[in-house]
Design a protein around this motif. Structure first.
Motif, PDB file in Angstrom:
ATOM      1  N   GLY A 173      21.175 -18.272  12.743  1.00  0.00           N
ATOM      2  CA  GLY A 173      20.844 -17.163  11.924  1.00  0.00           C
ATOM      3  C   GLY A 173      19.512 -16.724  11.919  1.00  0.00           C
ATOM      4  O   GLY A 173      18.962 -15.571  11.886  1.00  0.00           O
ATOM      5  N   GLY A 174      18.577 -17.663  12.373  1.00  0.00           N
ATOM      6  CA  GLY A 174      16.998 -17.469  12.463  1.00  0.00           C
ATOM      7  C   GLY A 174      16.542 -17.176  13.822  1.00  0.00           C
ATOM      8  O   GLY A 174      15.429 -16.852  14.014  1.00  0.00           O
ATOM      9  N   LEU A 175      17.523 -16.883  14.712  1.00  0.00           N
ATOM     10  CA  LEU A 175      17.256 -16.586  16.100  1.00  0.00           C
ATOM     11  C   LEU A 175      17.346 -15.130  16.408  1.00  0.00           C
ATOM     12  O   LEU A 175      17.989 -14.543  15.809  1.00  0.00           O
ATOM     13  CB  LEU A 175      18.081 -17.280  17.102  1.00  0.00           C
ATOM     14  CG  LEU A 175      18.303 -18.904  16.838  1.00  0.00           C
ATOM     15  CD1 LEU A 175      19.381 -19.515  18.057  1.00  0.00           C
ATOM     16  CD2 LEU A 175      16.712 -19.514  17.371  1.00  0.00           C
ATOM     17  N   SER A 176      16.354 -14.705  17.257  1.00  0.00           N
ATOM     18  CA  SER A 176      16.365 -13.159  17.743  1.00  0.00           C
ATOM     19  C   SER A 176      17.707 -12.694  18.289  1.00  0.00           C
ATOM     20  O   SER A 176      18.448 -13.729  18.843  1.00  0.00           O
ATOM     21  CB  SER A 176      15.169 -12.710  18.281  1.00  0.00           C
ATOM     22  OG  SER A 176      15.526 -13.298  19.727  1.00  0.00           O
ATOM     23  N   MET A 177      17.987 -11.705  18.690  1.00  0.00           N
ATOM     24  CA  MET A 177      19.368 -11.225  19.296  1.00  0.00           C
ATOM     25  C   MET A 177      18.992 -11.980  20.750  1.00  0.00           C
ATOM     26  O   MET A 177      20.092 -12.397  21.395  1.00  0.00           O
ATOM     27  CB  MET A 177      19.235  -9.715  19.397  1.00  0.00           C
ATOM     28  CG  MET A 177      19.692  -9.065  18.278  1.00  0.00           C
ATOM     29  SD  MET A 177      21.401  -9.531  17.740  1.00  0.00           S
ATOM     30  CE  MET A 177      21.559  -9.194  16.121  1.00  0.00           C
ATOM     31  N   GLY A 178      17.930 -11.750  21.338  1.00  0.00           N
ATOM     32  CA  GLY A 178      17.966 -12.457  22.665  1.00  0.00           C
ATOM     33  C   GLY A 178      18.100 -13.958  22.590  1.00  0.00           C
ATOM     34  O   GLY A 178      18.863 -14.313  23.649  1.00  0.00           O
ATOM     35  N   GLU A 179      17.564 -14.575  21.573  1.00  0.00           N
ATOM     36  CA  GLU A 179      17.981 -15.921  21.569  1.00  0.00           C
ATOM     37  C   GLU A 179      19.345 -16.375  21.229  1.00  0.00           C
ATOM     38  O   GLU A 179      19.875 -17.319  21.754  1.00  0.00           O
ATOM     39  CB  GLU A 179      16.770 -16.490  20.580  1.00  0.00           C
ATOM     40  CG  GLU A 179      15.444 -16.595  20.968  1.00  0.00           C
ATOM     41  CD  GLU A 179      14.705 -16.929  19.539  1.00  0.00           C
ATOM     42  OE1 GLU A 179      13.600 -17.477  19.754  1.00  0.00           O
ATOM     43  OE2 GLU A 179      14.746 -16.456  18.514  1.00  0.00           O
ATOM     44  N   GLN A 180      20.120 -15.284  20.617  1.00  0.00           N
ATOM     45  CA  GLN A 180      21.328 -15.769  20.395  1.00  0.00           C
ATOM     46  C   GLN A 180      22.143 -15.504  21.499  1.00  0.00           C
ATOM     47  O   GLN A 180      23.092 -16.158  21.797  1.00  0.00           O
ATOM     48  CB  GLN A 180      21.791 -14.856  19.224  1.00  0.00           C
ATOM     49  CG  GLN A 180      21.204 -14.973  17.707  1.00  0.00           C
ATOM     50  CD  GLN A 180      21.970 -14.363  16.646  1.00  0.00           C
ATOM     51  OE1 GLN A 180      23.145 -13.728  16.808  1.00  0.00           O
ATOM     52  NE2 GLN A 180      21.319 -14.176  15.383  1.00  0.00           N
ATOM     53  N   GLN A 181      21.485 -14.583  22.098  1.00  0.00           N
ATOM     54  CA  GLN A 181      22.595 -14.335  23.573  1.00  0.00           C
ATOM     55  C   GLN A 181      22.377 -15.307  24.589  1.00  0.00           C
ATOM     56  O   GLN A 181      23.491 -15.822  25.172  1.00  0.00           O
ATOM     57  CB  GLN A 181      22.033 -13.130  24.209  1.00  0.00           C
ATOM     58  CG  GLN A 181      22.716 -12.536  25.478  1.00  0.00           C
ATOM     59  CD  GLN A 181      22.001 -11.130  26.172  1.00  0.00           C
ATOM     60  OE1 GLN A 181      20.811 -11.237  26.153  1.00  0.00           O
ATOM     61  NE2 GLN A 181      23.004 -10.310  26.212  1.00  0.00           N
ATOM     62  N   ARG A 182      21.067 -16.070  24.492  1.00  0.00           N
ATOM     63  CA  ARG A 182      21.074 -17.371  25.274  1.00  0.00           C
ATOM     64  C   ARG A 182      21.748 -18.424  24.537  1.00  0.00           C
ATOM     65  O   ARG A 182      22.314 -19.221  25.336  1.00  0.00           O
ATOM     66  CB  ARG A 182      19.548 -17.731  25.505  1.00  0.00           C
ATOM     67  CG  ARG A 182      18.734 -16.675  25.932  1.00  0.00           C
ATOM     68  CD  ARG A 182      17.428 -17.176  26.742  1.00  0.00           C
ATOM     69  NE  ARG A 182      16.366 -17.700  25.785  1.00  0.00           N
ATOM     70  CZ  ARG A 182      15.721 -16.503  25.010  1.00  0.00           C
ATOM     71  NH1 ARG A 182      15.529 -15.329  25.267  1.00  0.00           N
ATOM     72  NH2 ARG A 182      14.841 -17.363  24.056  1.00  0.00           N
ATOM     73  N   VAL A 183      22.035 -18.561  23.436  1.00  0.00           N
ATOM     74  CA  VAL A 183      23.042 -19.583  22.893  1.00  0.00           C
ATOM     75  C   VAL A 183      24.405 -19.418  23.361  1.00  0.00           C
ATOM     76  O   VAL A 183      25.323 -20.339  23.835  1.00  0.00           O
ATOM     77  CB  VAL A 183      23.114 -19.388  21.358  1.00  0.00           C
ATOM     78  CG1 VAL A 183      24.080 -20.382  20.959  1.00  0.00           C
ATOM     79  CG2 VAL A 183      21.669 -19.898  20.889  1.00  0.00           C
ATOM     80  N   GLU A 184      24.901 -17.965  23.663  1.00  0.00           N
ATOM     81  CA  GLU A 184      26.178 -17.599  23.921  1.00  0.00           C
ATOM     82  C   GLU A 184      26.360 -18.184  25.541  1.00  0.00           C
ATOM     83  O   GLU A 184      27.582 -18.499  25.872  1.00  0.00           O
ATOM     84  CB  GLU A 184      26.477 -16.305  24.000  1.00  0.00           C
ATOM     85  CG  GLU A 184      26.816 -15.814  22.483  1.00  0.00           C
ATOM     86  CD  GLU A 184      28.279 -16.034  22.209  1.00  0.00           C
ATOM     87  OE1 GLU A 184      29.048 -16.993  23.102  1.00  0.00           O
ATOM     88  OE2 GLU A 184      28.690 -15.707  21.049  1.00  0.00           O
ATOM     89  N   ILE A 185      25.212 -17.880  26.284  1.00  0.00           N
ATOM     90  CA  ILE A 185      25.179 -18.405  27.414  1.00  0.00           C
ATOM     91  C   ILE A 185      25.160 -19.693  27.770  1.00  0.00           C
ATOM     92  O   ILE A 185      26.049 -20.330  28.368  1.00  0.00           O
ATOM     93  CB  ILE A 185      23.736 -17.912  28.506  1.00  0.00           C
ATOM     94  CG1 ILE A 185      23.820 -16.408  28.257  1.00  0.00           C
ATOM     95  CG2 ILE A 185      23.764 -18.487  29.683  1.00  0.00           C
ATOM     96  CD1 ILE A 185      22.580 -15.656  28.792  1.00  0.00           C
ATOM     97  N   LEU A 186      24.540 -20.408  26.951  1.00  0.00           N
ATOM     98  CA  LEU A 186      24.603 -21.839  26.865  1.00  0.00           C
ATOM     99  C   LEU A 186      25.931 -22.441  26.640  1.00  0.00           C
ATOM    100  O   LEU A 186      26.439 -23.474  27.197  1.00  0.00           O
ATOM    101  CB  LEU A 186      23.560 -22.393  25.846  1.00  0.00           C
ATOM    102  CG  LEU A 186      22.908 -23.972  25.971  1.00  0.00           C
ATOM    103  CD1 LEU A 186      22.514 -24.177  27.109  1.00  0.00           C
ATOM    104  CD2 LEU A 186      21.984 -23.990  24.972  1.00  0.00           C
ATOM    105  N   ARG A 187      26.298 -21.873  25.541  1.00  0.00           N
ATOM    106  CA  ARG A 187      27.978 -22.203  25.388  1.00  0.00           C
ATOM    107  C   ARG A 187      28.839 -22.133  26.635  1.00  0.00           C
ATOM    108  O   ARG A 187      29.601 -22.832  26.833  1.00  0.00           O
ATOM    109  CB  ARG A 187      28.448 -21.471  24.015  1.00  0.00           C
ATOM    110  CG  ARG A 187      29.922 -21.728  23.851  1.00  0.00           C
ATOM    111  CD  ARG A 187      30.314 -21.649  22.289  1.00  0.00           C
ATOM    112  NE  ARG A 187      30.272 -20.151  22.260  1.00  0.00           N
ATOM    113  CZ  ARG A 187      30.480 -19.607  20.768  1.00  0.00           C
ATOM    114  NH1 ARG A 187      30.661 -20.624  20.001  1.00  0.00           N
ATOM    115  NH2 ARG A 187      30.413 -18.585  20.314  1.00  0.00           N
ATOM    116  N   ALA A 188      28.650 -20.951  27.248  1.00  0.00           N
ATOM    117  CA  ALA A 188      29.519 -20.886  28.381  1.00  0.00           C
ATOM    118  C   ALA A 188      29.369 -21.745  29.334  1.00  0.00           C
ATOM    119  O   ALA A 188      30.119 -22.275  29.973  1.00  0.00           O
ATOM    120  CB  ALA A 188      29.398 -19.167  29.087  1.00  0.00           C
TER     121      ALA A 188
END
Lengths: 494, 346
Positions: free
Chosen positions: A129-144
Motif C-alpha cells: 500500500g505504501g508503494l507507488s504505481m510504478g513500484e507496485q507494477q514491479r511487484v507484479e513483475i516480480l511475482r510473475a
C-alpha cells in the motif's frame, strides 16, 4: 473469440520470438485484451491454437499458463495493499506441507535475488500500500518472475506511469529479454512510447490483425495509419495533443472567477491548495499520480470533505459536472442500462414516490439524440453498461455530465485508457464546454495533454499546489521538476 | 417498465428459478428415498392437507400472511443490498403494541377507531425497533445483520417478560394475555378464521410492488445496491434512503405482528411467532425484489410448514424433514440463479 454478438478476435495470428519485446497496439475494443487473455488461459479460443516452442499447448486456465512459463501483469494490479511484497507472493502459493514463517523467509530471499538480478529495486519486506504505481507494477513483475515466467504479458503497463517510469520499465524489460528464451508482450494504445522501445509491433483493428512491423519499419506514422484504418484522423500530427490543440483559450481570464479555492487542505495538517478559475477557462492540474489529485477531485465534485480551507463558487450542490477518474466507481452503475445511467442525475432527487418515467416516446428520443451527439449512436439506451468497453463508458459519463449545462466541469484523467480518436473527442468536448462559458478544471497526469488543452496549468506535489504556469510560455523542464518536487521555481500563484 | 432488455431481467430469472426449484424438489425426493419413504406419498399428503382438509387451506393462508409481510420489508431493503433481518423482534414488538392498545383502551371505543389505532401502534413499534439498527447502518456503517439479529433477542425476551408480568391474564395458568374484546378483532371473512388482515396484506403487496419496482424510491434502492458510490455522486441521498429502508422493513414486520394478534390469535401469547422473521429470509431472497413473486413463494413455504405435521403423523417422516427440504430448495434455487446466469455478466 466471440462475446455475444461481438467478435472480439477474428482469426488473429501472433508470433513471438525469444529475446523480443513485442508491442500489441490497437484502439479501445480492438481485441488486445481478449488476445492476451487467451494467451494467459483466462479465455479459451473458439478456434485456432497456441504453439509454444514447437509444441501445441492447451491453456485452459492461468494455472496452465503459469506452468508453461507465461506470466501476466494485469492493468489493474491484484495486490493486497495491507500486506508486504513477500506476503502477496506467498498468497498465491500452495502452502501444503509448509510452515508459514519459513516459507515467507525462503520466498523473501528468492524475491530479493530476482529483484537484484533484473534490476527491479523492490524490497520484499515493503508494504504494498505504501508503494507507488510504478513500484507496485514491479511487484507484479516480480511475482510473475517468481512463478518462473519466461513470457511476460503486460496489459497497458504504461497507463499508470509517468514518462520517466515508463522509460525505466522498458529499461528493465530489455534487461529481462536478454536472458535466453525470454519474451515480453506489451499491449498499449499509447503508440508513441512503444516506438523505439519495442522490437516488433502487431496492430489489431476490430478484432483482426492488420499488420506486424519489424523494428526496421517501425515508425509512428505507419503504426498509427494501421491502427486508424483509412479514416481521416490517420494523420499522425493530430495524434499529439500538444500540437493538435488550438491556441489556449484565455478570453475568460479577466472574467470574475466561477470557482475560487482558498487554502484548501486535502488531509489533516496538509498543505494548502489555492487557485481560481474563471468561466470559460480551462485550468489544468498536473502531477504524478498520488499527490492529492484524487482528493482534490472528490472535494471539487462535492464527494469529499476537505480537511480545511474553503471552496467558493456561484454554484448550488450537484451543479458540478464531474467526469471521474474512476468512472466505474463514481461515474456509472454498471448493472443499469445506458439510458438509466444517462438519466441518473435527474432521477436521483425529487419526490420518492412518484413513478419513474418509462423510457419511450419523447424521453427515449431525447436519449437517443444525446447518444448520437456524443458519437454513441451505435449503442442502444437499453444496453447494460456492464457490456460496454471502458472508452464507451467514459463517453456515456461525458454525455450525461456535459448535457446538464453546469457552470463548473471537473474532469479527472479524462482521457486515461482512451484510444486516440476517443481522446480527441473528449478534449474537444471539454473545449466546447469552456467555450459555452463553463469553468473547466482538468486533472491529468499527462502533462502534454494539459499544456495543449488548458490556458493555465498548476502542478501538485504531496497535496500542495506548488505553482501555476501559463501554458503558452511554460518551460517544460521547470514543470517536470515541479512534478518531481523541486519547489515552484518561477511559477506564479493565481 | 420499458427500462431494460427484458431478456436480462424477466424471463431468464423465472426460468432459472423453476430449474432450481425442480432440482431442489428432486434432491428432496432423493433424501426421502434414502429415509425409506415414498416422495409421492409425502407429496400426496401435503396436497391433501393444504387443499382438501377442512382446516389446511385456512391454516396455510394464516401462516403465509405474516411471512409475506415480513418478507416484503426484507426484499425492499435487499434491493439496496441491505440485510435488515430484524423481523422476528419487530414482529414481537408489533404484537405487544397492538395487544397493549387492545387491552388498554376500553371496549367502549368503536371498532372503526380502535382497530386502526391498534394496527398503527404495531407499525410504530416495529419501526421504532428498527430505528437503532437502521441509524447505525445508514450513518455509521455498522453491520446491519449483526445489529438486527441481536435486536431480535432483546425484542423477543422483552415480549416474554411483558407476557409474564404486566400483560398476563391472571385468571389462567397459561402464559398469555386475556382475549381481546371483539372491537379489537379484525373482521372475519366469510365467518371463518380468515380475516381482513389478509386483504390488507394483499394491498400491501401491491403497494410494495409499486414502491420497489416503479417509484423513484425503488430506483434509488436498486442504484444503491448496484453501486453506492456512483449513487451518491449522482445525488441520491444514500444514507437517508438506507435508513428509510430499514425503518420500512421494521414497519412491515410490526404490521405483521399486529395483524397476527388482532386477526389470528386474538390475544398475545408465548409462541405468537412461528419463527416468521427467520422463515421470511428465504422468501425475500427467492423473490428477487419482485413483491408479487413473494406471494406464491410465501404460500409454498407456508404450505410446507402446515403439511409438516400431517406428513409426520401419516408417514412417520420427522417434521424436521420439512426444514431440511426448505434448505435444500433454497440452496438449489440460489445455485441455479448463479450457475445459469446469462454469459457476459461478471
Amino acid at each position: 473469440m466471440r462475446f455475444g454478438p461481438t467478435l472480439a478476435n477474428d482469426r488473429v495470428d501472433l508470433d513471438l520470438f525469444p529475446g523480443e519485446i513485442h508491442g500489441l497496439v490497437g484502439q479501445n475494443g480492438s481485441g488486445k485484451t481478449t488476445l492476451i487473455s487467451i494467451l494467459y488461459g483466462l479465455y479459451q479460443a473458439d478456434a485456432g491454437e497456441v504453439i509454444l516452442s514447437g509444441e501445441r499447448v492447451s491453456l485452459r486456465s492461468p494455472r496452465d499458463a503459469r506452468a508453461r512459463g507465461i506470466g501476466m501483469v494485469p492493468q489493474r494490479f491484484r495486490l493486497a495493499p495491507t500486506l508486504t511484497v513477500t506476503e502477496n507472493v506467498v498468497l498465491g502459493l500452495d502452502p501444503r506441507g509448509r510452515r508459514y514463517g519459513p516459507l515467507c523467509r525462503e520466498v523473501s530471499r528468492q524475491l530479493a535475488e530476482l529483484s537484484e538480478r533484473y534490476g527491479l529495486h523492490t524490497d520484499p519486506r515493503a508494504v504494498v500500500g505504501g508503494l507507488s504505481m510504478g513500484e507496485q507494477q514491479r511487484v507484479e513483475i516480480l511475482r510473475a518472475l517468481y512463478h518462473g515466467a519466461r513470457i511476460l504479458v503486460m496489459d497497458e503497463p504504461m497507463s499508470l506511469l509517468t514518462p520517466r517510469e515508463s522509460e525505466r520499465l522498458f529499461g528493465l524489460l530489455n534487461h529481462f529479454v536478454r536472458d535466453p528464451g525470454r519474451t515480453v508482450v506489451v499491449t498499449t494504445h499509447r503508440v508513441g512510447e512503444l516506438v523505439g522501445a519495442a522490437d516488433r509491433v502487431t496492430v489489431l483493428r476490430d478484432g483482426r490483425r492488420v499488420a506486424t512491423f519489424p523494428a526496421a519499419e517501425l515508425t509512428l506514422s505507419a503504426v498509427l495509419t494501421a491502427m486508424m484504418g483509412d479514416g481521416t484522423e490517420g494523420d499522425p500530427a493530430s495524434m499529439s495533443p500538444a500540437r493538435a490543440a488550438p491556441a489556449p483559450d484565455r478570453a475568460g481570464a479577466t472574467a470574475p472567477p466561477a470557482l475560487h479555492v482558498a487554502r484548501l487542505s486535502l488531509a489533516p495538517g496538509g498543505d494548502s491548495v489555492t487557485f481560481s478559475v474563471a468561466g470559460g477557462e480551462l485550468f489544468g492540474i498536473a502531477g504524478v499520480d498520488g499527490n492529492g489529485q484524487k482528493e482534490l477531485e472528490l472535494v471539487l465534485a462535492g464527494l469529499g470533505e476537505p480537511a480545511g480551507g474553503q471552496i467558493r463558487s456561484r454554484l448550488g450542490p450537484h451543479a458540478v459536472a464531474h467526469i471521474p477518474s474512476d468512472q466505474r466507481r463514481w461515474g456509472v452503475i454498471e448493472d443499469f442500462t445506458v439510458g438509466e445511467n444517462l438519466l441518473l442525475r435527474r432521477t436521483a432527487t425529487g419526490s420518492a414516490l412518484r413513478p419513474v418515467t418509462a423510457m419511450r416516446g419523447a424521453l427515449l428520443r431525447s436519449i437517443e439524440q444525446l447518444l448520437r451527439s456524443f458519437g454513441l449512436g451505435a449503442i442502444g439506451p437499453q444496453s447494460l453498461v456492464l457490456q460496454l468497453s471502458g472508452g464507451t463508458i467514459q463517453k456515456v459519463v461525458l454525455a450525461r455530465e456535459l448535457s446538464r449545462g453546469c457552470s463548473l466541469v471537473v474532469a479527472a484523467q479524462p482521457t486515461r485508457g482512451l484510444d486516440v480518436r476517443a481522446a480527441v473527442f473528449m478534449r474537444d468536448a471539454l473545449r466546447r464546454a469552456a467555450a459555452a462559458g463553463a469553468a473547466v478544471v482538468v486533472i491529468s497526469s499527462d502533462l502534454d495533454e494539459l499544456l495543449g488543452l488548458c490556458g493555465r496549468v498548476g502542478v501538485m506535489h504531496r497535496g500542495r499546489l506548488v505553482g501555476i504556469w501559463d501554458s503558452a510560455d511554460a518551460p517544460r523542464p521547470v514543470l517536470a521538476a515541479a512534478m518531481g518536487g523541486a519547489g515552484w521555481g518561477g511559477g506564479t500563484r493565481g | 417498465m420499458g427500462w431494460r432488455d427484458a431478456r436480462l431481467t424477466r424471463v431468464r430469472p423465472a426460468v432459472r428459478a423453476c430449474v432450481g426449484g425442480a432440482a431442489g424438489a428432486l434432491l428432496g425426493a432423493l433424501l426421502l428415498l434414502l429415509l425409506g419413504k415414498s416422495p409421492l406419498a409425502a407429496l400426496r399428503v401435503a396436497i391433501d392437507t393444504v387443499w382438501f382438509s377442512p382446516t389446511g387451506f385456512v391454516d396455510t393462508v394464516l401462516q403465509t400472511t405474516p411471512l409475506l409481510l415480513i418478507a416484503l420489508g426484507y426484499l425492499m431493503a435487499y434491493q439496496a443490498r441491505i440485510w435488515a433481518v430484524g423481523g422476528e423482534g419487530q414482529f414481537h414488538l408489533g404484537a405487544v403494541a397492538a395487544a397493549a392498545v387492545a387491552l388498554g383502551l376500553s371496549s367502549a371505543v368503536p371498532r372503526a377507531l380502535g382497530l386502526p389505532l391498534a394496527i398503527a401502534a404495531g407499525v410504530i413499534a416495529g419501526t421504532l425497533w428498527a430505528a437503532v439498527p437502521g441509524w447505525l447502518r445508514a450513518y455509521h456503517r455498522v453491520n446491519e445483520v449483526v445489529t438486527t439479529l441481536m435486536s431480535n433477542f432483546v425484542g423477543i425476551l422483552l415480549t416474554l417478560w411483558l407476557i409474564r408480568t404486566t400483560l398476563r391474564d391472571p385468571d389462567i395458568p397459561l402464559l398469555q394475555t386475556p382475549a381481546f374484546p371483539p372491537a379489537f378483532r379484525l373482521p372475519s371473512i366469510g365467518g371463518g378464521r380468515l380475516h381482513l388482515g389478509i386483504v390488507l396484506t394483499l394491498a400491501v403487496v401491491l403497494l410494495v410492488a409499486y414502491v420497489a419496482q416503479r417509484s423513484h424510491f425503488g430506483h434509488w434502492t436498486r442504484a444503491i445496491g448496484a453501486n453506492p458510490h456512483a449513487s451518491r455522486a449522482a445525488g441520491i441521498r444514500v444514507e437517508r434512503t438506507v435508513f428509510v429502508l430499514v425503518l420500512l422493513s421494521g414497519a412491515l414486520a410490526g404490521l405483521a405482528g399486529a395483524v397476527q394478534v388482532l386477526g389470528t390469535t386474538h390475544r398475545l401469547l408465548v409462541g405468537v411467532s412461528h419463527d416468521f422473521g427467520y422463515a421470511a429470509i428465504p422468501v425475500a431472497v427467492l423473490a428477487r425484489g419482485q413483491a408479487v413473486a413473494a406471494v406464491p413463494i410465501a404460500f409454498l413455504f407456508g404450505a410446507l410448514t402446515v403439511s409438516a405435521e400431517a406428513i409426520q403423523v401419516d408417514l412417520g417422516i420427522p417434521s424436521d424433514f420439512i426444514a431440511v427440504f426448505t434448505g435444500v430448495l433454497v440452496l438449489c434455487a440460489l445455485a441455479a440463479e448463479k450457475i445459469l446466469e446469462p454469459p457476459g455478466r461478471g
